[in-house]
Design a protein around this motif. Structure first.
Motif, PDB file in Angstrom:
ATOM      1  N   LEU A 262       0.846  -1.192   0.000  1.00 38.34           N
ATOM      2  CA  LEU A 262       0.000   0.000   0.000  1.00 38.34           C
ATOM      3  C   LEU A 262       0.874   1.232   0.000  1.00 38.34           C
ATOM      4  N   ASN A 263       0.375   2.308  -0.641  1.00 39.40           N
ATOM      5  CA  ASN A 263       1.078   3.583  -0.531  1.00 39.40           C
ATOM      6  C   ASN A 263       0.654   4.266   0.767  1.00 39.40           C
ATOM      7  N   THR A 264       1.203   5.428   1.039  1.00 43.79           N
ATOM      8  CA  THR A 264       0.936   6.088   2.321  1.00 43.79           C
ATOM      9  C   THR A 264      -0.495   6.586   2.451  1.00 43.79           C
ATOM     10  N   ASN A 265      -1.235   6.595   1.384  1.00 49.47           N
ATOM     11  CA  ASN A 265      -2.658   6.958   1.439  1.00 49.47           C
ATOM     12  C   ASN A 265      -3.546   5.741   1.693  1.00 49.47           C
ATOM     13  N   GLY A 266      -2.910   4.584   1.845  1.00 49.24           N
ATOM     14  CA  GLY A 266      -3.672   3.363   2.080  1.00 49.24           C
ATOM     15  C   GLY A 266      -4.224   2.746   0.822  1.00 49.24           C
ATOM     16  N   ARG A 292     -10.745  -2.882   3.830  1.00 52.17           N
ATOM     17  CA  ARG A 292     -11.903  -2.420   4.619  1.00 52.17           C
ATOM     18  C   ARG A 292     -13.032  -3.441   4.617  1.00 52.17           C
ATOM     19  N   GLN A 293     -13.276  -4.044   3.487  1.00 55.36           N
ATOM     20  CA  GLN A 293     -14.424  -4.945   3.342  1.00 55.36           C
ATOM     21  C   GLN A 293     -14.243  -6.263   4.089  1.00 55.36           C
ATOM     22  N   PHE A 294     -13.018  -6.574   4.532  1.00 58.95           N
ATOM     23  CA  PHE A 294     -12.758  -7.869   5.163  1.00 58.95           C
ATOM     24  C   PHE A 294     -12.701  -7.795   6.693  1.00 58.95           C
ATOM     25  N   MET A 295     -12.859  -6.585   7.264  1.00 60.11           N
ATOM     26  CA  MET A 295     -12.664  -6.434   8.707  1.00 60.11           C
ATOM     27  C   MET A 295     -13.889  -5.827   9.373  1.00 60.11           C
ATOM     28  N   ALA A 303      -6.656  -1.097  13.012  1.00 61.80           N
ATOM     29  CA  ALA A 303      -5.646  -1.327  11.973  1.00 61.80           C
ATOM     30  C   ALA A 303      -5.213  -0.012  11.338  1.00 61.80           C
ATOM     31  N   VAL A 304      -6.149   0.908  11.095  1.00 60.71           N
ATOM     32  CA  VAL A 304      -5.823   2.208  10.497  1.00 60.71           C
ATOM     33  C   VAL A 304      -4.910   3.004  11.423  1.00 60.71           C
ATOM     34  N   GLU A 309       0.627   5.024  12.436  1.00 61.93           N
ATOM     35  CA  GLU A 309       1.787   5.042  13.325  1.00 61.93           C
ATOM     36  C   GLU A 309       3.036   4.520  12.604  1.00 61.93           C
ATOM     37  N   VAL A 310       2.850   3.501  11.767  1.00 62.48           N
ATOM     38  CA  VAL A 310       3.975   2.978  10.991  1.00 62.48           C
ATOM     39  C   VAL A 310       4.524   4.056  10.064  1.00 62.48           C
TER      40      VAL A 310
END
Length: 803
Positions: A262-266, A292-295, A303-304, A309-310
């Motif tokens: 993923l890029n920094t925009n998710g 998003r659809q799996f959680m 997770a976001v 933070e990462v």
């Protein structure tokens, strides 16, 4: 030749140009090796132009440095030709030596090309200056040619050597050697071809020309070095990023777990085949927020936060969440977030690796279940309880007001009958008993309370008390769990428990301290259970109050023993058929100084047994009985007196010695003293009991078994023990007119005893009907309120003896 014709400043400038030019040449191959194909040719051209321009400019500045040289004009074609020649030689040499298809013989080819270009440029350039008279010096000329080609060779070797180790200042030594070689070639070449003359009138023009040309050459060389360094830095970053991406993408594709980039925009950059197949995602359609659809909502928010933070910290993180697969099944995944940080700068992308840990976690849960739960009842065990209490105590201390409304409560529960059940009915019944009682406790108190099995027959109930009413309700429910009989394999068992209660921060703050005090309170409850036969709950605070009360009572008991405040009342024994007086039983009473009433045995015997003062009390009881026998003997009455011997005293060796001493002291017939021992006491240690009884029998005292029929009722000891009497318990007397079976058992005991030539005493006769029933069973002794309650010795004399 005289060197003072040279201008020192221009020589220094020309040498500086030689250094810059050499540096550009030495860094050539390493610099070009990092370029892509198109950029490689462009930079090869630029580098060749820069180096050739530096050499060309140095040549002309060197010629101008001769003060005598007066140049009226230049041959422009030859000047240009000299520049072209050196450029062609330089470009050809660099192309060979820096080629990706480089071969060892290319060093020689490069040397020839670069050296030839250098030599031709030098002599064509000299020929371009007019008018100029040349004077040849063959030896100097030859040396200059050798130096030129040697310099060319060293340049080619330096370029190849530097292919893997280019640094800004590391190889300054090699650069200096090349610069000296090129510098020497030019000046020796000029010395070998020129004869000095006087300076002409154009020296001002020469000065301007030399300054302009020097500045231009230096500027070009410095700009070329600077631009090369800038380009080198960008190439290094580009290669590192490319290498990192290649490595990361290789890892992504080969990883057996689902991997997302993923890029920094998710937004989704790419994913491996495992991720695409497991989650049925599309790299085109699911670029925005692909996971998003799996959680679940709360898991996704968590997770976001970790993802952000990462990105902010540039450090890896991991978490565990439940993720839905394409089968709509939720499984447990350990999610690793690994940032891509090129050259230790900012995060550009983040790898998301999802490792399925469902089976692993299930295995851990099973191992924890085995390690932290009791296999029989499936309740938490002591290890789990210790961990739970430590955690809960910390939370309680932080989150609750432990001085006012709330308490952390521990009920410590000990089952009283388990050992007896195991010993008499077998361990399989004991296990079933434990399972059932654990289930019943859980059902009665509620499954939201923490209940653990901490030992063989011990349990712990732990909770945070919100109100005092809650604890009262828990206490009532816990008592109800033990009120009703328990049916195990068609056998009816009556469970009882001894329960101690402690409250954290009131009774202690550490687990070990709390459990110790709960155990003390539980032991206190166990003593009460022995007396009542029912489940008892004692709190540690109540125990402390009781302990103080017991201490006061014990001091009072000690004072009563020392002051000999204990007296005997006597209950007559009479023959059933005639009512004729036989003897009495001595029953102890306590006449406390200053009190109008007597205290009865149930008010002080349990305390004396608990504190160990029963031994001294029994001594006084026996001596008072012997003394009263002696007193009545002196009055002419031979009255047998029976007294109860405590279990503690019977098991002491000094009992026999005490009886022997009293018989000698008071000189009474020993058969007038009757010692009553319960069959439970006798059966605790059959061998020792038999030994003591025979020693007493040899002294001549009368021995009687008290409360016969309520304990073991073994025929064995009737034959082996030297006893003369059986005293049938009052429970038979009370029930024989109600229950035919009791009647039959009572009659059988009497008949058996008579056939064994044993004296029978039936106690608890209180009604005429009971007496009438007993009269039909034979002639024996009876005792009870129907004839008389226990009375003082003087009333015995008046009522019974004088008659």
């Amino acid at each position: 030749m005289k060197f003072n014709y040279l201008t020192p400043l221009l020589m220094a400038i020309s040498f500086m140009i030689a250094i810059f030019t050499s540096y550009n040449a030495v860094s050539m191959d390493y610099f070009l090796s990092r370029k892509k194909k198109l950029n490689w040719h462009v930079w090869l051209l630029l580098k060749s132009l820069g180096v050739s321009f530096g050499i060309w400019g140095m040549h002309f500045i060197s010629m101008i440095s001769f003060q005598h040289a007066v140049f009226d004009s230049y041959n422009t074609q030859l000047v240009v030709l000299s520049g072209v020649v050196v450029f062609i030689g330089t470009y050809g040499a660099f192309f060979k030596i820096c080629s990706p298809k480089f071969k060892s013989q290319d060093v020689t080819k490069g040397t020839v090309l670069f050296g030839t270009g250098l030599v031709l440029m030098h002599y064509i350039g000299m020929a371009a200056m007019m008018p100029l008279e040349l004077e040849k010096h063959p030896i100097v000329l030859l040396v200059s040619l050798v130096i030129g080609y040697v310099s060319a060779y060293l340049t080619m070797k330096a370029i190849r050597i530097e292919h893997h180790s280019f640094k800004i200042i590391k190889d300054l030594k090699q650069v200096l050697i090349l610069a000296v070689g090129i510098f020497s070639f030019h000046y020796l070449g000029m010395f070998g071809m020129m004869t000095p003359h006087s300076v002409g009138e154009n020296h001002a023009n020469l000065a301007f020309l030399s300054v302009s040309l020097s500045s231009m050459v230096v500027l070009v060389e410095v700009l070329l070095i600077f631009s090369s360094l800038i380009s080198y830095i960008f190439d290094t970053n580009r290669l590192e990023i490319s290498k990192l991406k290649d490595t990361s993408l290789a890892l992504l594709k080969s990883n057996p777990d689902p991997v997302f980039l993923l890029n920094t925009n998710g937004e989704l950059v790419t994913a491996n085949e495992v991720a695409i197949d497991s989650f049925q995602i599309s790299l085109e359609k699911d670029r925005e927020h692909p996971v998003r659809q799996f959680m679940r909502d709360e898991d996704y928010v968590n997770a976001v936060q970790c993802f952000q933070e990462v990105i902010e910290t540039g450090t890896s993180m991991h978490l565990e969440e439940q993720i839905k697969l394409k089968t709509n099944e939720y499984r447990e995944f350990k999610i690793k977030m690994i940032p891509v940080v090129p050259n230790n700068r900012i995060v550009t992308e983040v790898f998301i690796i999802a490792i399925d840990v469902t089976e692993e976690n299930e295995m851990k849960r099973q191992i924890r279940q085995i390690a932290y739960h009791d296999s029989l009842t499936n309740l938490p065990n002591r290890y789990y309880m210790n961990e739970f209490v430590h955690q809960e105590l910390e939370l309680f201390e932080k989150n609750y007001d432990c001085t006012k409304k709330n308490s952390f409560v521990i009920f410590y529960i000990d089952l009283n009958e388990l050992k007896k059940v195991n010993d008499t009915l077998g361990h399989h019944i004991g296990d079933a008993y434990l399972e059932n009682i654990a289930k019943r406790m859980r059902d009665y108190i509620g499954h939201h309370y923490f209940l653990a099995r901490t030992g063989g027959d011990e349990f712990a109930l732990i909770y945070i008390e919100k109100t005092e009413a809650e604890t009262r309700e828990v206490t009532e429910n816990l008592l109800r769990a033990f009120d009703e009989p328990l049916i195990v394999e068609k056998m009816v068992l009556n469970p009882t428990a001894s329960i101690g209660v402690v409250k954290a921060f009131e009774d202690g703050s550490e687990l070990e301290e709390l459990l110790k005090k709960a155990d003390i309170a539980m032991f206190s409850a166990k003593q009460e259970v022995k007396n009542s036969g029912k489940t008892m709950i004692v709190s540690y605070s109540d125990y402390q109050v009781q302990l103080k009360n017991d201490y006061q009572k014990e001091l009072e008991l000690i004072q009563g023993i020392e002051n000999q405040e204990f007296i005997l009342h006597y209950q007559p024994k009479v023959y059933a058929d005639s009512g004729r007086f036989y003897g009495v039983e001595g029953l102890i009473r306590w006449q406390v100084t200053g009190e109008d009433r007597l205290r009865y045995p149930d008010e002080f015997i349990p305390l004396s047994e608990k504190t160990g003062h029963i031994l001294e009390l029994t001594k006084q009881l026996v001596e008072m009985s012997v003394k009263q026998i002696k007193c009545w003997l002196t009055k002419g009455y031979e009255v047998p007196i029976s007294v109860n011997v405590s279990a503690e005293h019977f098991q002491e060796d000094e009992l026999v010695a005490l009886i022997e001493e009293l018989l000698k002291k008071y000189q009474i017939p020993p058969y007038l003293l009757e010692l009553e021992i319960t069959e439970t006491v006798l059966m605790e240690d059959v061998t020792e009991s038999k030994n003591i009884l025979w020693r007493l029998h040899r002294l001549g005292v009368h021995l009687s078994v008290d409360d016969f029929g309520t304990g073991y009722s073994s025929l064995r000891y009737l034959m082996e023990f030297p006893i003369q009497s059986l005293k049938i318990d009052r429970s038979f007397t009370e029930a024989m007119n109600i229950d035919k079976k009791v009647f039959i058992v009572t009659e059988t005991i009497i008949q058996l005893a008579q056939k064994l030539d044993l004296q029978i005493i039936v106690e608890g006769v209180e009604t005429k009907e009971q007496l009438a029933t007993l009269n039909h069973m034979g002639n024996f002794l009876i005792q009870g309120y129907y004839f008389s309650k226990p009375i003082p010795y003087d009333e015995i004399e008046e009522t019974w003896l004088k008659k």
